[in-house]
Design a protein around this motif. Structure first.
Motif, mmCIF file in Angstrom:
data_model
loop_
_atom_site.group_PDB
_atom_site.id
_atom_site.type_symbol
_atom_site.label_atom_id
_atom_site.label_comp_id
_atom_site.label_asym_id
_atom_site.label_seq_id
_atom_site.Cartn_x
_atom_site.Cartn_y
_atom_site.Cartn_z
ATOM 1 N N VAL A 134 12.629 -10.171 20.051
ATOM 2 C CA VAL A 134 12.347 -10.948 21.261
ATOM 3 C C VAL A 134 12.211 -10.009 22.457
ATOM 4 N N GLU A 135 13.120 -9.047 22.569
ATOM 5 C CA GLU A 135 13.021 -8.076 23.666
ATOM 6 C C GLU A 135 11.720 -7.276 23.566
ATOM 7 N N ALA A 136 11.345 -6.869 22.350
ATOM 8 C CA ALA A 136 10.136 -6.065 22.168
ATOM 9 C C ALA A 136 8.873 -6.865 22.445
ATOM 10 N N CYS A 137 8.917 -8.169 22.207
ATOM 11 C CA CYS A 137 7.747 -9.005 22.455
ATOM 12 C C CYS A 137 7.372 -9.047 23.933
ATOM 13 N N ALA A 138 8.320 -8.760 24.800
ATOM 14 C CA ALA A 138 8.051 -8.750 26.242
ATOM 15 C C ALA A 138 7.365 -7.463 26.687
ATOM 16 N N GLN A 139 7.277 -6.463 25.793
ATOM 17 C CA GLN A 139 6.625 -5.195 26.114
ATOM 18 C C GLN A 139 5.184 -5.214 25.628
ATOM 19 N N ARG A 140 4.404 -4.233 26.083
ATOM 20 C CA ARG A 140 3.041 -4.102 25.593
ATOM 21 C C ARG A 140 3.065 -3.495 24.192
#
Length: 254
Positions: A10-16
């Motif tokens: 979930v945290e990584a999904c907020a990154q490019r």
């Protein structure tokens, strides 16, 4: 892995970029930090590193940006440099006086003698070994979490998986709703990226004064990362000869 994996995803999904690539990059940093800060004096860990000749090029390069493990890195690599010196001493003895008198010409075009010493690797890079298991865990967590009210929308709003990780995910998913959902999302994201790339290209027409949107301006970089994946995970594809890690050679055109 599922609860922790979902949180990281979930945290990584907020990154490019690909969220699994981002999770594995963070996992690599955590493992490097743990090995070099906590286990550097552990004989078993030291032996594994020695057998692998340290870390692969990608993960050794990552250490340049981790000054907090400089001491641990120095301890490990001092031992490896000393081991390399011993290897060269053995190689010099194996070459013998005749080859030393002949200089480099004596070695050109001559097959290696059985007595020549090879710098063989008996273990793989320990970070790469850890990432293989972590990668499978994150892919399974994503496949199992696409219908989750927390992870599902986060992934839908992300850039999506890079193509190498999409390949791996679909191979693990088999036929079923998770695979179908993953494919639908990938088609949607790839279509949007193709449109951004087309507009970026069209605005380079000499008759047009370009004004790029934020999405269009980064589309070409996003396409590189999406099609190829991160270099540390899907790195240089070099054909090697049959003697371990000696002399990488370019692929020959057929």
């Amino acid at each position: 892995m599922n609860r922790t994996g979902n949180h990281h995803l979930v945290e990584a999904c907020a990154q490019r970029g690909c969220p699994v690539c981002a999770c594995l990059r963070a996992a690599a940093s955590r493992h490097l930090g743990a090995v070099l800060a906590e286990h550097v004096t552990d004989p078993i860990s030291r032996e594994r590193l020695a057998e692998a000749w340290g870390f692969c090029a990608a993960h050794a390069e990552a250490l340049r940006d981790m000054p907090e493990v400089a001491l641990g890195t120095a301890i490990v690599y001092q031992a490896l440099v000393k081991r390399a010196c011993r290897w060269l001493d053995e190689t010099a003895r194996a070459l013998g006086p005749r080859d030393r008198r002949g200089g480099w010409r004596a070695l050109v075009g001559r097959p290696r003698r059985a007595g020549n010493q090879l710098r063989s690797r008996h273990e793989r890079c320990p970070v790469c070994v850890e990432l293989v298991a972590a990668e499978a865990g994150y892919l399974d967590a994503l496949l199992g979490g696409l219908a989750d009210p927390w992870l599902g929308p986060a992934y839908a709003g992300s850039d999506g998986l890079c193509l190498p990780h999409l390949d791996l995910a679909l191979a693990r998913a088999g036929a079923g709703p998770a695979a179908a959902r993953l494919v639908d999302l990938a088609r949607e994201k790839l279509g949007a990226l193709a449109d951004d790339l087309r507009r970026f290209i069209d605005k380079h027409d000499h008759r047009v004064r370009p004004t790029f949107t934020d999405r269009e301006a980064v589309a070409w970089r996003q396409a590189l990362a999406l099609v190829a994946g991160r270099v540390a995970l899907f790195g240089p594809e070099m054909e090697r000869d049959g003697a371990g890690d000696r002399h990488p050679r370019a692929r020959r055109r057929r």
